[in-house]
Enzyme design. Structure first.
Site, PDB file in Angstrom:
ATOM      1  N   HIS A 123     -26.482 -82.028 -23.374  1.00 40.94           N
ATOM      2  CA  HIS A 123     -27.884 -81.754 -23.012  1.00 40.94           C
ATOM      3  C   HIS A 123     -28.288 -80.308 -23.275  1.00 40.94           C
ATOM      4  O   HIS A 123     -29.431 -79.942 -23.002  1.00 40.94           O
ATOM      5  CB  HIS A 123     -28.141 -82.080 -21.536  1.00 40.94           C
ATOM      6  CG  HIS A 123     -27.858 -83.507 -21.171  1.00 40.94           C
ATOM      7  ND1 HIS A 123     -28.407 -84.575 -21.861  1.00 40.94           N
ATOM      8  CD2 HIS A 123     -27.076 -84.054 -20.201  1.00 40.94           C
ATOM      9  CE1 HIS A 123     -27.965 -85.711 -21.323  1.00 40.94           C
ATOM     10  NE2 HIS A 123     -27.154 -85.416 -20.318  1.00 40.94           N
TER      11      HIS A 123
HETATM   12 ZN   LIG Z   1     -23.647 -88.521 -18.959  1.00 44.40          ZN
END
Ligand SMILES: [Zn+2]
Length: 307
Positions: A123
């Site tokens: 992320h």
């Molecule tokens: Zn994850």
């Protein structure tokens, strides 16, 4: 019999102090390490890795972002988006984890397969962190390997959360293929566009999941003929996961990992695997699910690792 995969680990992975009831299962790395250490067929496979350097981080991340993180000067809102309070140990752990994935990729090229007992911080974007991820180790490892002469790389991400940072980092780079099989209705709410995205429905069970994984890896290996695969073997797809929303059994996790590692082996493509996400309060139960990746790798090497 094939050579056994090198395993990359550092004690700092589990040494981060977190507030009480923080949902991140920080103890899982040590639990998994000790589980593997207790098995004679794996205990001798551990190797050390150097921490990532600033120059390596800068192959992917914005210099201002790197500097702010190192100096602990990232503003509170951006730290909240990451989800960890800033600390020296957080920083050194992130550098060590990133270095671990780089080293795992390098060892995969030599050994055919290597596994990192951390990694999968997918992320993290070039200019900001998110969802427990500071530095995108998958992206950095891919760029470092290309610096060392590797051509095409496939990042095959089976963590239940979309590899949104990785997708954006390589959106304009045809030499690094990003693939993500993730829960469509899970974090991140705003999905990015990978080269290959499969959005999975909530409560999905083993058979359709394994079919999607098998078809994806076979198709992508055949289409792109990568020189290296970086595999995020996140286990937050598991039925007991606190964040996953899918309904995959432990045997399903094993079959998935066997399918991905086996497809790479059949195609003679080196694969660097990271353990990725997995969220259960019961660390012993969680490390048993993470163990499936190692069972699959050992099986492919003609050895048996305990259940
Ligand atoms: Zn994850």
């Amino acid at each position: 019999m094939s050579r056994l995969p090198p395993l990359i680990y550092h004690p700092c992975y589990s040494e981060l102090q977190l507030p009480d009831r923080h949902r991140y299962p920080i103890g899982k790395y040590r639990a998994l390490y000790e589980l593997l250490l207790s098995q004679s067929v794996a205990s001798h496979c551990f190797v050390d890795a150097p921490a990532a350097t600033i120059a390596q981080l800068a192959l992917v991340h914005d210099r201002r972002y790197i500097t702010a993180l190192i100096n602990g000067e990232l503003d509170a809102k951006k730290m909240r988006r990451i989800g960890f309070p800033w600390s020296e140990t957080l920083l050194s752990r992130s550098l060590q984890s990133t270095g671990g994935t780089i080293h795992t990729a390098a060892l995969a090229l030599k050994n055919g397969i290597a596994i990192h007992l951390s990694g999968g911080y997918h992320h993290a974007f070039a200019e900001e962190g998110s969802g427990f991820c500071l530095f995108n180790d998958l992206a950095i490892a891919a760029k470092v390997m290309q610096q060392q002469g590797v051509g095409k790389i496939l990042i095959f991400d089976c963590d239940v959360h979309q590899g949104d940072g990785t997708a954006v980092i390589f959106a304009e780079d045809p030499s690094i293929i990003t693939a993500s099989l993730h829960g469509e209705k899970n974090f991140p709410a705003r999905k990015q566009q990978s080269d290959w995205d499969i959005g999975l429905e909530n409560q999905l069970t083993d058979a359709p999941y394994l079919q999607a994984v098998n078809e994806s890896i076979q198709y992508l290996l055949h289409l792109h003929q990568p020189d290296l695969v970086i595999y995020d073997a996140g286990v937050d797809i598991h039925q007991n996961d606190d964040l996953g929303l899918l309904h995959i059994s432990t045997e399903g996790v094993f079959q998935r990992d066997l399918a991905v590692l086996g497809a790479c082996k059949m195609a003679n493509i080196p694969v660097a695997a990271v353990i990725g996400g997995g969220y259960q309060r019961d660390i012993t139960a969680l490390s048993q699910v993470h163990l499936q990746l190692f069972r699959a790798a050992w099986q492919l090497a003609g050895e048996t690792l305990g259940k």
